[in-house]
Design an enzyme around this catalytic site. Structure first.
Site, PDB file in Angstrom:
ATOM      1  N   ASP A 173    -116.378  20.731 -20.757  1.00 47.65           N
ATOM      2  CA  ASP A 173    -115.659  21.872 -20.184  1.00 47.65           C
ATOM      3  C   ASP A 173    -115.637  21.773 -18.669  1.00 47.65           C
ATOM      4  OD1 ASP A 173    -114.816  23.154 -22.410  1.00 47.65           O
ATOM      5  OD2 ASP A 173    -116.295  24.761 -22.360  1.00 47.65           O
TER       6      ASP A 173
ATOM      7  N   ASP B 168    -112.422  23.541 -32.244  1.00 46.42           N
ATOM      8  CA  ASP B 168    -113.533  23.923 -31.361  1.00 46.42           C
ATOM      9  C   ASP B 168    -114.710  24.463 -32.170  1.00 46.42           C
ATOM     10  OD1 ASP B 168    -114.830  24.338 -28.959  1.00 46.42           O
ATOM     11  OD2 ASP B 168    -113.187  25.472 -28.055  1.00 46.42           O
TER      12      ASP B 168
HETATM   13  C1  GLA Z   1    -114.423  26.197 -25.425  1.00 45.96           C
HETATM   14  C2  GLA Z   1    -113.619  24.952 -25.115  1.00 45.96           C
HETATM   15  C3  GLA Z   1    -112.629  25.241 -24.008  1.00 45.96           C
HETATM   16  C4  GLA Z   1    -111.729  26.366 -24.431  1.00 45.96           C
HETATM   17  C5  GLA Z   1    -112.551  27.582 -24.798  1.00 45.96           C
HETATM   18  C6  GLA Z   1    -111.678  28.654 -25.398  1.00 45.96           C
HETATM   19  O1  GLA Z   1    -115.267  26.531 -24.386  1.00 45.96           O
HETATM   20  O2  GLA Z   1    -114.452  23.899 -24.774  1.00 45.96           O
HETATM   21  O3  GLA Z   1    -111.878  24.088 -23.706  1.00 45.96           O
HETATM   22  O4  GLA Z   1    -110.959  25.933 -25.514  1.00 45.96           O
HETATM   23  O5  GLA Z   1    -113.557  27.267 -25.747  1.00 45.96           O
HETATM   24  O6  GLA Z   1    -112.414  29.765 -25.757  1.00 45.96           O
END
Ligand code: GLA
Length: 734
Positions: free
Chosen positions: A550, A480
């Site tokens: 997301d 990420d």
């Molecule tokens: C980002 C990712 C999510 C999740 C969060 C965790 O927003 O896109 O899928 O993993 O971080 O903090």
């Protein structure tokens, strides 16, 4: 015949079955564009572009005998700066005396089979030299000590041309490359519309189509990542082009940092396209004999509409950009605990989730954010990549084993490039993040960006991850990256090199990914950046799948996945079945529609399956087994967009198997309407002569493609969907 050079006409012709790209050398060596488009088998001329005195405001080259040629109006391959072309330039070089006028002319060229690697950068590749041919043209400025090598590769069996440039300082003093873009294409007309993929967090890759107009348009990112706001992509299409027919020219930049795609329509209605690293926040000190390699641009030509363009991108990215063991492997159905637990989980909860998931047919459990340091919210611990003892007292290895014992694999979330101010790592190395000494740093999710342009920082990250990955059976990593760059400055580099930092960061990131993916070829890497904030072809080279957004709401996802498919194949775009009401937008949607949208990509689950009733679990298990039956078709079949949710109250798409025996059709109606018009959707890509079984009726492929199917007449609720399995009636898959 792929690349030819005619000594008499001085014409380069790059061609394959689908397209031609033609250039000519004009005395004293200007490299001019002649044509880019549908294949021309023979092109015997030169100098057809009319030469007339168009305006005294368009200067002629030094010493030119007449006024009938000007670089200001010529169609060029490597437009320079400060000589006589006033349009946007491909490069800008500043010399020690402060001048910048540069004009390159042809010196030599070299044609060879295959495709070279790009030093330190991701790029498309070939497995066999026969697949492509490469042309390198050496351009020099006779009055300056510089050279630019233009590198073109044309694939033999794909409508794909790639372009990049190597700028080299041949002199004895340092020069400054203030702009070093990768590709220029000049068209002699402006009968185009532009398609781009703008977005925002949780609203990625929305398709926007508009006229190009006169003057300059810039699509870019200055965020230090390719970003959610723009994809490093643009297509120029003819006004009549639609999904199924018409010309489309796609440009996609294989780069994950600041980029710029510029179109400029000049007073003569000619269109210039430039693609490269964003000149903003960029300037490179080119030391004597040093070379600067630009990232690669992929150019796709289609005269079969946008689907033709997308399918060419899909095949190229699946087959010749992604690498490694998983490239051709069906991807596991995973469950991710993020939306069911957020930071609030423990070992017992995760093991229960694994057990419950295994019963449903789920193959991998991903433990998301919150397993390390003292992280219970997003304010601390990034950088402290050791297990949170309170949540997981027996450690990762034991957790992974317990999960494996339940019959599912184990995967883990990391955000390696980041550091929280509240972390042991920050306390030990307060100077490891990008920041300007003496200036306060902007905050982004309470975290800073580690300076991976520095080798010591990269080495630390590598060693830290190796320790973890060697300790536990981790078979998947979600990588990420949740904030963009500010106060860009790298300690340890001299002031005159600070404008190199953003690019050096991306080179450092690629180096780290190269080392890790080589060391762990059996780990499946998933790219993520707050959703799709860095879902670009550069990352595809290292990680064969990406979290597409997301936003897990089925209705919002129809647009996101439709837009994403313009360039990325469904196997690369992860889509999860999630809860209703949805966590991002609060919308209530049916289970059928949520699963239909999630099944249209690389399918996963993001719900607490331990809390579901027996009948809900039965439904989830049915969807999983349906997806497994169709997984190969969805992940490796041909994808056709049929009806755009950006233009209508509904949307449709279709997957067709390579042998055209099997297809899966998806239709979505967004809002329900009274007294609504019937929707008949025409399918695509089937065998016109074959008979197919469709909802218990036999229909020919020709009928399905030209007449189609009525789809919405029974739908009486908002957010309805329909999935239709279509099989060749005499095939043994029936
Ligand atoms: C980002 C990712 C999510 C999740 C969060 C965790 O927003 O896109 O899928 O993993 O971080 O903090």
């Amino acid at each position: 015949m792929t690349v030819t050079f005619d000594e008499v006409t001085q014409v380069f012709h790059l061609s394959n079955q689908k397209m031609s790209y033609i250039m000519e050398i004009k005395e004293p060596g200007f490299l001019l564009q002649v044509y880019y488009g549908k294949k021309i088998s023979r092109f015997d001329h030169r100098g057809d572009y009319p030469e007339v005195d168009r305006s005294s405001f368009s200067p002629n080259p030094p010493g030119w005998k007449n006024r009938e040629f000007s670089l200001d109006t010529a169609l060029q391959e490597i437009p320079g700066q400060g000589t006589s072309d006033y349009r946007e330039s491909l490069f800008e070089i500043v010399y020690p005396d402060g001048s910048s006028a540069t004009s390159f002319v042809y010196q030599s060229h070299h044609i060879y089979q295959g495709k070279p690697k790009l030093a330190g950068l991701p790029a498309t590749y070939v497995d066999d030299k026969e697949e492509a041919e490469t042309l390198e043209i050496v351009m020099v400025d006779p009055f300056r000590q510089v050279e630019a090598i233009l590198v073109y590769t044309i694939y033999r069996w794909r409508s794909v041309l790639t372009k990049s440039v190597r700028y080299r300082n041949l002199g004895e003093v340092t020069i400054c490359l203030n702009r070093g873009m990768s590709a220029c294409v000049d068209f002699d007309d402006d009968n185009f519309e532009m398609i781009q993929l703008p977005g925002a967090w949780a609203r990625e890759k929305h398709i926007e189509r508009q006229s190009i107009g006169t003057g300059i348009k810039i699509l870019d990112s200055k965020r230090g990542a390719s970003s959610v706001t723009q994809q490093p992509f643009m297509a120029l299409v003819r006004p009549e082009t639609d999904e199924h027919q018409g010309e489309a020219y796609g440009f996609h930049f294989i780069y994950s940092g600041n980029f710029s795609i510029r179109t400029e329509v000049d007073p003569f209605c000619q269109t210039r396209v430039l693609v490269g690293i964003n000149p903003s926040h960029f300037s490179w000190q080119l030391e004597p004999l040093e070379m600067f390699q630009t990232p690669e641009v992929v150019l796709v030509y289609s005269n079969e509409g946008l689907n033709g363009m997308s399918q060419t991108f899909h095949h190229l990215y699946r087959e010749r950009l992604a690498r490694g063991k998983f490239q051709y492997q069906q991807r596991p159905i995973l469950i991710n605990n993020w939306e069911s637990t957020y930071f609030d989980f423990d070992e017992t909860k995760l093991i229960e989730l694994a057990e419950s998931s295994a019963e449903l047919g789920i193959e991998l459990l991903v433990l998301d954010d919150g397993w390390f340091g003292k992280r219970n919210d997003d304010k601390s611990s990034l950088g402290d990549w050791y297990v949170n003892q309170q949540k997981l007292p027996r450690g990762l290895a034991s957790l992974a084993k317990a999960i494996n014992d339940k019959g599912v694999k184990f995967g883990l979330w990391f955000e390696p490039e980041m550091i929280s101010e509240d972390s042991d790592l920050f306390r030990q190395h307060p100077d490891w993040h990008l920041h300007v000494p003496g200036l306060p740093s902007s905050q982004g999710r309470d975290q800073h960006i580690l300076d991976v342009s520095r080798e010591d920082v990269r080495d630390y990250l590598f060693v830290t991850m190796v320790k973890l990955l060697n300790k536990a059976p981790i078979e998947y990593i979600k990588w990420d990256m949740n904030r963009n760059m500010t106060e860009i400055y790298s300690l340890g580099r001299p002031p005159q090199q600070q404008q190199e930092t953003a690019h050096r960061y991306i080179l450092g990131l690629y180096d780290l990914l190269e080392r890790l993916t080589n060391k762990y070829p059996d780990i499946l890497f998933e790219n993520c950046s707050g959703g799709a904030g860095r879902y670009d072809p550069g990352m595809v080279y290292y990680m064969p799948q990406s979290w597409a957004s997301d936003n897990t709401d089925a209705i919002e996802r129809i647009k996101i996945q439709y837009g994403t498919s313009l360039v990325f194949p469904p196997i690369m775009s992860c889509a999860h079945l999630s809860e209703s009401p949805n966590h991002q937008v609060g919308r209530l949607t049916s289970f059928e529609s949520r699963s239909a949208v999630a099944m249209s990509g690389n399918f996963g689950v993001m719900m607490d399956v331990t809390q579901k009733t027996a009948s809900e679990r039965k439904s989830i298990s049915k969807v999983i087994s349906f997806y497994k039956q169709h997984r190969h078709l969805i992940q490796f079949g041909e994808f056709y967009r049929l009806l755009s949710p950006f233009e209508h109250n509904d949307g449709a798409w279709l997957f067709v198997s390579e042998n055209q025996d099997h297809a899966l059709f998806f239709y979505f109606e967004i809002l329900s309407q009274a007294t609504k018009p019937f929707r008949r959707v025409k399918l695509a890509g089937l065998d016109p002569d074959a008979e197919y079984l469709v909802e218990n009726v036999i229909r020919t492929g020709e009928e399905l493609m030209n007449y189609g199917l009525y789809v919405n007449y029974e739908m009486q609720h908002d957010f309805s969907s329909k999935v239709i399995d279509i099989r060749r009636s005499d095939s043994d898959t029936l």
